[in-house]
Scaffold this active site. Structure first.
Site, PDB file in Angstrom:
ATOM      1  N   ASN A 162       0.926  -1.157   0.120  1.00 48.88           N
ATOM      2  CA  ASN A 162       0.044   0.011   0.041  1.00 48.88           C
ATOM      3  C   ASN A 162       0.974   1.297  -0.008  1.00 48.88           C
ATOM      4  O   ASN A 162       1.473   1.574   0.993  1.00 48.88           O
ATOM      5  CB  ASN A 162      -0.947  -0.136   1.296  1.00 48.88           C
ATOM      6  CG  ASN A 162      -1.877   1.254   1.344  1.00 48.88           C
ATOM      7  OD1 ASN A 162      -1.886   1.971   0.493  1.00 48.88           O
ATOM      8  ND2 ASN A 162      -2.279   1.396   2.838  1.00 48.88           N
ATOM      9  N   LYS A 168      -0.019   4.099  -0.159  1.00 53.90           N
ATOM     10  CA  LYS A 168      -0.764   5.377   0.440  1.00 53.90           C
ATOM     11  C   LYS A 168      -0.566   6.675  -0.570  1.00 53.90           C
ATOM     12  O   LYS A 168      -0.485   6.552  -1.899  1.00 53.90           O
ATOM     13  CB  LYS A 168      -0.036   5.684   1.713  1.00 53.90           C
ATOM     14  CG  LYS A 168      -0.264   4.357   2.627  1.00 53.90           C
ATOM     15  CD  LYS A 168       0.008   4.459   4.005  1.00 53.90           C
ATOM     16  CE  LYS A 168       0.112   3.357   4.810  1.00 53.90           C
ATOM     17  NZ  LYS A 168       0.094   3.471   6.161  1.00 53.90           N
ATOM     18  N   HIS A 217      -9.587   0.774   4.960  1.00 54.82           N
ATOM     19  CA  HIS A 217      -8.264   1.087   5.388  1.00 54.82           C
ATOM     20  C   HIS A 217      -8.730   1.901   6.729  1.00 54.82           C
ATOM     21  O   HIS A 217      -9.393   2.815   6.801  1.00 54.82           O
ATOM     22  CB  HIS A 217      -7.306   1.781   4.561  1.00 54.82           C
ATOM     23  CG  HIS A 217      -5.847   1.691   5.133  1.00 54.82           C
ATOM     24  ND1 HIS A 217      -5.435   2.430   6.105  1.00 54.82           N
ATOM     25  CD2 HIS A 217      -4.799   0.770   4.862  1.00 54.82           C
ATOM     26  CE1 HIS A 217      -4.179   2.268   6.366  1.00 54.82           C
ATOM     27  NE2 HIS A 217      -3.828   1.278   5.752  1.00 54.82           N
ATOM     28  N   GLU A 241      -7.094   4.330   7.806  1.00 56.64           N
ATOM     29  CA  GLU A 241      -6.921   5.767   7.842  1.00 56.64           C
ATOM     30  C   GLU A 241      -8.107   6.377   7.310  1.00 56.64           C
ATOM     31  O   GLU A 241      -8.408   7.600   7.420  1.00 56.64           O
ATOM     32  CB  GLU A 241      -5.591   6.106   6.666  1.00 56.64           C
ATOM     33  CG  GLU A 241      -4.266   5.811   7.584  1.00 56.64           C
ATOM     34  CD  GLU A 241      -3.184   5.189   6.775  1.00 56.64           C
ATOM     35  OE1 GLU A 241      -3.216   5.361   5.572  1.00 56.64           O
ATOM     36  OE2 GLU A 241      -2.081   4.948   7.266  1.00 56.64           O
ATOM     37  N   GLU A 300      -5.344  -5.406  10.564  1.00 59.56           N
ATOM     38  CA  GLU A 300      -4.381  -4.277  10.683  1.00 59.56           C
ATOM     39  C   GLU A 300      -4.638  -3.612  12.009  1.00 59.56           C
ATOM     40  O   GLU A 300      -5.730  -2.463  11.860  1.00 59.56           O
ATOM     41  CB  GLU A 300      -4.534  -3.121   9.463  1.00 59.56           C
ATOM     42  CG  GLU A 300      -4.106  -3.655   8.314  1.00 59.56           C
ATOM     43  CD  GLU A 300      -3.439  -2.689   7.135  1.00 59.56           C
ATOM     44  OE1 GLU A 300      -2.487  -2.962   6.924  1.00 59.56           O
ATOM     45  OE2 GLU A 300      -4.530  -2.075   6.961  1.00 59.56           O
ATOM     46  N   GLY A 360       2.185   2.247  10.490  1.00 58.90           N
ATOM     47  CA  GLY A 360       3.046   3.115  10.400  1.00 58.90           C
ATOM     48  C   GLY A 360       3.740   3.606  11.718  1.00 58.90           C
ATOM     49  O   GLY A 360       4.221   4.993  11.770  1.00 58.90           O
ATOM     50  N   SER A 411       3.367  -2.083  10.235  1.00 53.95           N
ATOM     51  CA  SER A 411       4.836  -2.224  10.542  1.00 53.95           C
ATOM     52  C   SER A 411       5.632  -3.550  10.145  1.00 53.95           C
ATOM     53  O   SER A 411       6.639  -3.758  10.819  1.00 53.95           O
ATOM     54  CB  SER A 411       5.129  -1.671  11.844  1.00 53.95           C
ATOM     55  OG  SER A 411       4.689  -0.413  12.163  1.00 53.95           O
TER      56      SER A 411
HETATM   57  C1  PEP Z   1      -0.893  -0.088   5.748  1.00 60.75           C
HETATM   58  O1  PEP Z   1      -1.052   1.178   5.601  1.00 60.75           O
HETATM   59  O2  PEP Z   1      -1.684  -0.712   5.424  1.00 60.75           O
HETATM   60  C2  PEP Z   1       0.119  -0.467   6.683  1.00 60.75           C
HETATM   61  C3  PEP Z   1       0.248  -1.782   7.305  1.00 60.75           C
HETATM   62  O3  PEP Z   1       1.301   0.434   6.803  1.00 60.75           O
HETATM   63  P1  PEP Z   1       2.584   0.301   7.629  1.00 60.75           P
HETATM   64  O4  PEP Z   1       3.237  -1.125   7.018  1.00 60.75           O
HETATM   65  O5  PEP Z   1       3.529   1.469   7.085  1.00 60.75           O
HETATM   66  O6  PEP Z   1       2.537  -0.014   9.136  1.00 60.75           O
END
Ligand code: PEP
Length: 255
Positions: free
Chosen positions: A10, A12, A96, A98, A166, A172, A212
């Site tokens: 992703n 983003k 997601h 976010e 997630e 992040g 992460s």
């Molecule tokens: C994501 O945006 O779905 C995600 C898991 O981000 P990160 O790996 O940066 O934590």
């Protein structure tokens, strides 16, 4: 039948034209297992989708990061699921965290989006996950079950759904869930699918972990029996994404 490992990148809201071309070149040169072992998607911002689709190696696919909840029309700023299909984009990430937190997308709205995207033939990576406060108050399973239920109420065929667990506190932040924490939720989710949707769906639906994930922690996570791959944010923009794609060491067997 084993559940094929699934890795999504992703990107983003990141990247210039030059940076995107560099990431694609890096991916095109990566040595990774065959498509029979791992399915790989990358998800650039909308404006780069056709370019990435045209430059990317054929064994990788592209996914959009979102789409509108129903047929297009007078919805300024939105991108419809039909437009993605028209461009040959096979897959979309929906729900997601976010978008849930910053744009107030509710469980019901995400459920409607998932159902609509599936109805036009897209594959969907449907994201769920609890906040730190919800984890600390002991409501992780109740939260992810409610998010999954809102999808299950609108969806009858799960063949094109990948569920991405997630935890919001791990996205992040550099704070990855331990393999034990992630496996516990994935197993509970699979049990929830078994009891609420059916044995077949529980056995065949890929549940991937996101939060992460990087080149250093991916192998231990991938070895967990109910982790069927990853949704990767930050590290999907870096060469270590290839290490993450290679992280699967054992094929997951059906329950
Ligand atoms: C994501 O945006 O779905 C995600 C898991 O981000 P990160 O790996 O940066 O934590």
């Amino acid at each position: 039948m084993a559940r094929k490992f699934f890795i999504g990148g992703n990107w983003k809201c990141n990247g210039t034209l030059e940076e995107v071309k560099k990431i694609v070149s890096m991916l095109n040169e990566a040595e990774i297992p065959s498509e029979n072992v791992v399915e790989v998607f990358v998800s650039p911002p909308f404006v780069f989708l056709p370019l990435v689709e045209s430059l990317l190696r054929p064994d990788f696919q592209v996914a959009a990061q979102n789409c509108w909840v129903r047929k297009g029309g007078a919805f300024t700023g939105e991108i419809s699921a039909e437009m993605l299909v028209n461009l040959g984009i096979p897959c979309v990430i929906l729900g997601h965290s976010e978008r849930r937190s910053l744009l107030n997308e509710s469980d019901e709205f995400v459920g409607d989006k998932v159902a609509y995207a599936l109805s036009v033939g897209l594959k969907v990576i449907a994201c769920i996950g609890e906040t730190l406060q919800q984890r600390e108050s002991g409501s992780t399973m109740a939260v992810v079950a409610a998010q999954t239920k809102a999808i299950a109420e609108k969806v009858s065929n799960w063949a094109n759904v990948v569920l991405a667990y997630e935890p919001v506190w791990a996205i992040g932040t550099g704070k990855v869930a331990t393999p034990g924490q992630a496996q516990e939720v994935h197993l509970e989710l699979r049990k929830w699918l078994h009891d609420s949707v059916g044995a077949e769906v529980a056995a065949t639906t890929r549940i991937i972990y996101g939060g992460s994930v990087n080149g250093a922690n991916c192998r231990e996570l991938a070895a967990q029996p109910d982790i069927d791959g990853f949704l990767v944010g930050g590290a999907s923009l870096k060469p270590e994404f290839a290490d993450i794609i290679r992280s699967l060491t054992v094929m997951k067997s059906q329950l």
